[in-house]
Design a protein around this motif. Structure first.
Motif, PDB file in Angstrom:
ATOM      1  N   GLY A   1       0.823  -1.215   0.000  1.00  0.00           N
ATOM      2  CA  GLY A   1       0.000   0.000   0.000  1.00  0.00           C
ATOM      3  C   GLY A   1       0.852   1.259   0.000  1.00  0.00           C
ATOM      4  N   THR A   2       1.877   1.282   0.826  1.00  0.00           N
ATOM      5  CA  THR A   2       2.782   2.431   0.888  1.00  0.00           C
ATOM      6  C   THR A   2       3.523   2.596  -0.437  1.00  0.00           C
ATOM      7  N   LEU A   3       4.006   1.491  -0.987  1.00  0.00           N
ATOM      8  CA  LEU A   3       4.706   1.549  -2.278  1.00  0.00           C
ATOM      9  C   LEU A   3       3.779   2.020  -3.390  1.00  0.00           C
ATOM     10  N   LEU A   4       2.529   1.591  -3.339  1.00  0.00           N
ATOM     11  CA  LEU A   4       1.546   1.986  -4.346  1.00  0.00           C
ATOM     12  C   LEU A   4       1.279   3.488  -4.274  1.00  0.00           C
TER      13      LEU A   4
ATOM     14  N   VAL B   1      -3.873  11.353  -1.469  1.00  0.00           N
ATOM     15  CA  VAL B   1      -4.648  10.151  -1.158  1.00  0.00           C
ATOM     16  C   VAL B   1      -5.529  10.471   0.041  1.00  0.00           C
ATOM     17  N   GLU B   2      -6.832  10.477  -0.180  1.00  0.00           N
ATOM     18  CA  GLU B   2      -7.793  10.773   0.882  1.00  0.00           C
ATOM     19  C   GLU B   2      -8.021   9.563   1.772  1.00  0.00           C
ATOM     20  N   SER B   3      -8.052   8.380   1.164  1.00  0.00           N
ATOM     21  CA  SER B   3      -8.264   7.163   1.955  1.00  0.00           C
ATOM     22  C   SER B   3      -7.706   5.963   1.206  1.00  0.00           C
ATOM     23  N   ILE B   4      -7.352   4.952   1.988  1.00  0.00           N
ATOM     24  CA  ILE B   4      -6.913   3.679   1.411  1.00  0.00           C
ATOM     25  C   ILE B   4      -7.391   2.567   2.336  1.00  0.00           C
ATOM     26  N   ALA B   5      -7.923   1.529   1.739  1.00  0.00           N
ATOM     27  CA  ALA B   5      -8.318   0.330   2.476  1.00  0.00           C
ATOM     28  C   ALA B   5      -7.658  -0.851   1.777  1.00  0.00           C
ATOM     29  N   CYS B   6      -7.021  -1.702   2.564  1.00  0.00           N
ATOM     30  CA  CYS B   6      -6.292  -2.841   2.006  1.00  0.00           C
ATOM     31  C   CYS B   6      -6.875  -4.132   2.560  1.00  0.00           C
ATOM     32  N   THR B   7      -7.145  -5.066   1.662  1.00  0.00           N
ATOM     33  CA  THR B   7      -7.714  -6.352   2.040  1.00  0.00           C
ATOM     34  C   THR B   7      -6.824  -7.463   1.492  1.00  0.00           C
ATOM     35  N   PRO B   8      -6.406  -8.402   2.338  1.00  0.00           N
ATOM     36  CA  PRO B   8      -5.624  -9.533   1.829  1.00  0.00           C
ATOM     37  C   PRO B   8      -6.400 -10.269   0.736  1.00  0.00           C
TER      38      PRO B   8
ATOM     39  N   ASP C   1      -3.772   1.391 -17.641  1.00  0.00           N
ATOM     40  CA  ASP C   1      -2.703   0.882 -18.503  1.00  0.00           C
ATOM     41  C   ASP C   1      -1.307   1.297 -18.034  1.00  0.00           C
ATOM     42  N   ALA C   2      -1.234   2.069 -16.964  1.00  0.00           N
ATOM     43  CA  ALA C   2       0.056   2.570 -16.484  1.00  0.00           C
ATOM     44  C   ALA C   2       0.881   1.441 -15.864  1.00  0.00           C
ATOM     45  N   GLU C   3       2.192   1.595 -15.954  1.00  0.00           N
ATOM     46  CA  GLU C   3       3.125   0.646 -15.350  1.00  0.00           C
ATOM     47  C   GLU C   3       3.618   1.238 -14.036  1.00  0.00           C
ATOM     48  N   PHE C   4       3.548   0.457 -12.980  1.00  0.00           N
ATOM     49  CA  PHE C   4       4.012   0.900 -11.678  1.00  0.00           C
ATOM     50  C   PHE C   4       5.054  -0.086 -11.165  1.00  0.00           C
ATOM     51  N   ALA C   5       6.192   0.445 -10.752  1.00  0.00           N
ATOM     52  CA  ALA C   5       7.258  -0.392 -10.200  1.00  0.00           C
ATOM     53  C   ALA C   5       7.138  -0.394  -8.678  1.00  0.00           C
ATOM     54  N   LEU C   6       6.781  -1.545  -8.123  1.00  0.00           N
ATOM     55  CA  LEU C   6       6.656  -1.702  -6.675  1.00  0.00           C
ATOM     56  C   LEU C   6       7.612  -2.807  -6.249  1.00  0.00           C
ATOM     57  N   ARG C   7       8.621  -2.458  -5.499  1.00  0.00           N
ATOM     58  CA  ARG C   7       9.629  -3.432  -5.079  1.00  0.00           C
ATOM     59  C   ARG C   7       8.957  -4.611  -4.352  1.00  0.00           C
TER      60      ARG C   7
ATOM     61  N   ALA D   1      -9.428   0.804  -7.692  1.00  0.00           N
ATOM     62  CA  ALA D   1      -9.183  -0.498  -7.064  1.00  0.00           C
ATOM     63  C   ALA D   1      -7.933  -1.063  -7.726  1.00  0.00           C
ATOM     64  N   VAL D   2      -7.005  -1.522  -6.895  1.00  0.00           N
ATOM     65  CA  VAL D   2      -5.725  -2.020  -7.397  1.00  0.00           C
ATOM     66  C   VAL D   2      -5.422  -3.353  -6.737  1.00  0.00           C
TER      67      VAL D   2
END
Length: 108
Positions: A12-15, A32-39, A71-77, A101-102
């Motif tokens: 989430g932080t990397l995103l 970023v106003e809000s983020i919710a992360c679900t496994p 369609d964007a490419e995102f590099a997340l270690r 949604a990602v």
């Protein structure tokens, strides 16, 4: 310091960092106003489903940036962006609010 005590940022932080960098490269500023992360898991993959709400001042190029997000490419270690969808775009006050949604997967 023990090596196992050092933690790298979560997906989430990397995103969020990647989205800010992507916006900055387009000459935009977003918050970023809000983020919710679900496994999330399937039979072969493990990851996280992120739902973010982004706010940005409506300037020229913003709509093109939003339209290009899927369609964007995102590099997340250590992670891969497997899917990104723009779920909602609405004007609230002097800002555009974009809900995305990602799905990120652990890159093993």
């Amino acid at each position: 310091m023990r090596m196992d005590a050092i933690r790298s940022p979560d997906a989430g932080t990397l995103l969020i960092r990647a989205l800010r960098c992507h916006a900055s490269a387009a000459g935009l500023t977003m918050h970023v106003e809000s983020i919710a992360c679900t496994p999330w898991a399937s039979a072969t993959f493990v990851g996280t489903l992120h739902r973010l709400t982004i706010a940005a001042v409506p300037v020229p190029g913003l709509r093109d940036w939003i339209d290009g997000l899927p369609d964007a490419e995102f590099a997340l270690r250590g992670h891969i962006v497997a899917d990104l969808s723009v779920d909602c775009v609405e004007s609230i006050g002097d800002r555009e609010h974009v809900t995305i949604a990602v799905l990120t997967l652990i890159d093993a």
